[in-house]
Motif scaffolding. Structure first.
Motif, short mmCIF file in Angstrom:
data_model
loop_
_atom_site.label_atom_id
_atom_site.label_comp_id
_atom_site.label_asym_id
_atom_site.label_seq_id
_atom_site.Cartn_x
_atom_site.Cartn_y
_atom_site.Cartn_z
N THR A 160 0.85 -1.15 -0.04
CA THR A 160 0.13 0.01 -0.02
C THR A 160 0.75 1.38 -0.16
O THR A 160 1.87 1.17 0.75
CB THR A 160 -0.77 0.23 1.27
N TRP A 196 0.76 5.75 -0.22
CA TRP A 196 -0.05 6.89 -0.35
C TRP A 196 0.53 8.23 -0.31
O TRP A 196 2.01 8.44 0.26
CB TRP A 196 -1.12 6.99 0.65
N TYR A 254 1.59 12.47 3.38
CA TYR A 254 1.69 11.63 4.83
C TYR A 254 2.32 12.79 5.70
O TYR A 254 2.99 13.69 5.45
CB TYR A 254 2.60 10.31 4.44
N MET A 274 -2.26 6.44 6.82
CA MET A 274 -2.83 7.22 5.96
C MET A 274 -3.71 8.30 6.33
O MET A 274 -4.71 8.03 7.30
CB MET A 274 -3.43 6.01 5.10
N TYR A 326 -5.07 13.76 -2.95
CA TYR A 326 -4.58 12.82 -2.04
C TYR A 326 -4.47 11.62 -3.02
O TYR A 326 -5.46 11.46 -3.83
CB TYR A 326 -5.57 12.53 -0.84
N TYR A 383 -3.44 7.33 -3.62
CA TYR A 383 -3.55 5.95 -2.91
C TYR A 383 -3.38 4.98 -3.85
O TYR A 383 -3.67 4.89 -4.90
CB TYR A 383 -4.83 5.92 -2.18
N HIS A 430 -3.03 0.28 -3.82
CA HIS A 430 -3.10 -0.83 -2.94
C HIS A 430 -3.07 -2.19 -3.86
O HIS A 430 -3.77 -2.16 -4.73
CB HIS A 430 -4.24 -0.85 -1.86
N ARG A 474 -7.72 10.11 -4.38
CA ARG A 474 -8.70 9.72 -3.44
C ARG A 474 -9.67 11.04 -3.36
O ARG A 474 -10.81 11.06 -2.52
CB ARG A 474 -7.92 9.79 -2.18
#
Length: 282
Positions: free
Chosen positions: A106, A108, A111, A118, A138, A140, A142, A158
């Motif tokens: 994962t 992102w 941060y 996250m 933002y 992300y 995964h 995001r």
């Protein structure tokens, strides 16, 4: 509805291949510990999802958070390419491949270095400056099955992106001095109820990033103030704002009110995908 996805390659780089013996790989699966660091490379992506430029490169981005298992580490971004559209993510204390089995990864951005968990999506209320607009994004990524032989990871935004294009209508000959506001947003996680968008240099187009949510039916959503008069667009149905999607509104400013000429819902960069019937509101 499509979402914006950006593919990155994760590669295992051998630092001490000469020291690897047949015994190290005797079972054909286990790898010697500490010799195969995890390095992330971009692979010719045109529109990298980054806070540097929402439309597309890694300029100004210095690092990201990367999680394998329960541990999170900071990975440095080294941009490359004519427009810094590619990048390598590496670390002085990287994760290491210990076997050829698939791993869960994962990542992102942004941060908090003091807390690598996250963060919740929290956009700026005033996005009229390019810096505030960019810093409201933002991203992300995964994957539960990153492969040793051909590992890949997909990033998505995001946030949802709203674009409003103003055009002159009946009784309006100039849009100079127009002010646009987007309203009716959920304030969860300290998000703003209203957002002032960024004015794109080309014409009267405005961009804003917001947390995914639903705009309730009957809510004052878009307002335009021109020559001391404020006009509003109030949707007659709920609006779903999904992460990674772009909502393109064309609004005609008439002397008697706003006319929504149309709205398209697209992925982050595509111009046309789905059309919503327009209506006139004053």
């Amino acid at each position: 509805m499509k979402t914006s996805r950006h593919i990155f390659m994760l590669s295992a780089v051998v630092l001490a291949l000469a020291a690897c013996t047949q015994n190290d790989l005797a079972d054909g699966n286990n790898l010697p510990e500490g010799e195969y660091p995890l390095v992330i490379e971009t692979t010719g992506v045109k529109d990298v999802a980054s806070r540097a430029t929402v439309n597309g490169n890694w300029e100004g981005v210095t690092d990201v958070a990367l999680q394998v298992g329960a541990e999170v580490k900071t990975y440095t971004v080294s941009a490359s390419g004519a427009n810094k559209e590619n990048a390598m993510l590496s670390s002085t204390a990287p994760f290491y491949w210990t076997s050829r089995e698939n791993i869960t990864v994962t990542a992102w951005w942004p941060y908090n270095a003091a807390d690598l968990s996250m963060p919740e999506v929290k956009v700026k209320a005033d996005q009229s400056s390019l810096e505030n607009f960019k810093s409201s994004d933002y991203i992300y990524a995964h994957s539960d099955a990153v492969e040793f032989e051909r590992p890949t990871l997909e990033f998505t935004h995001r946030t949802a992106r709203i674009t409003v294009a103003l055009v002159c209508g009946t009784g309006v000959t100039s849009l100079d001095g127009a002010a646009v506001s987007l309203n009716g947003f959920n304030t969860i996680h300290e998000n703003p109820a209203s957002v002032t968008p960024y004015k794109v240099s080309d014409g009267f187009t405005y961009d804003a990033l917001v947390a995914p949510q639903t705009i309730a039916q009957g809510t004052t959503f878009i307002t335009v103030t021109l020559n001391g008069t404020t006009y509003s667009y109030v949707p007659d149905a709920a609006i779903e704002l999904a992460a990674g999607s772009r909502y393109n509104y064309t609004v005609k400013v008439n002397a008697k009110g706003l006319e929504l000429e149309g709205c398209t819902i697209t992925d982050w960069t595509t111009k046309v995908n789905e059309t919503i019937d327009a209506e006139i509101t004053n």
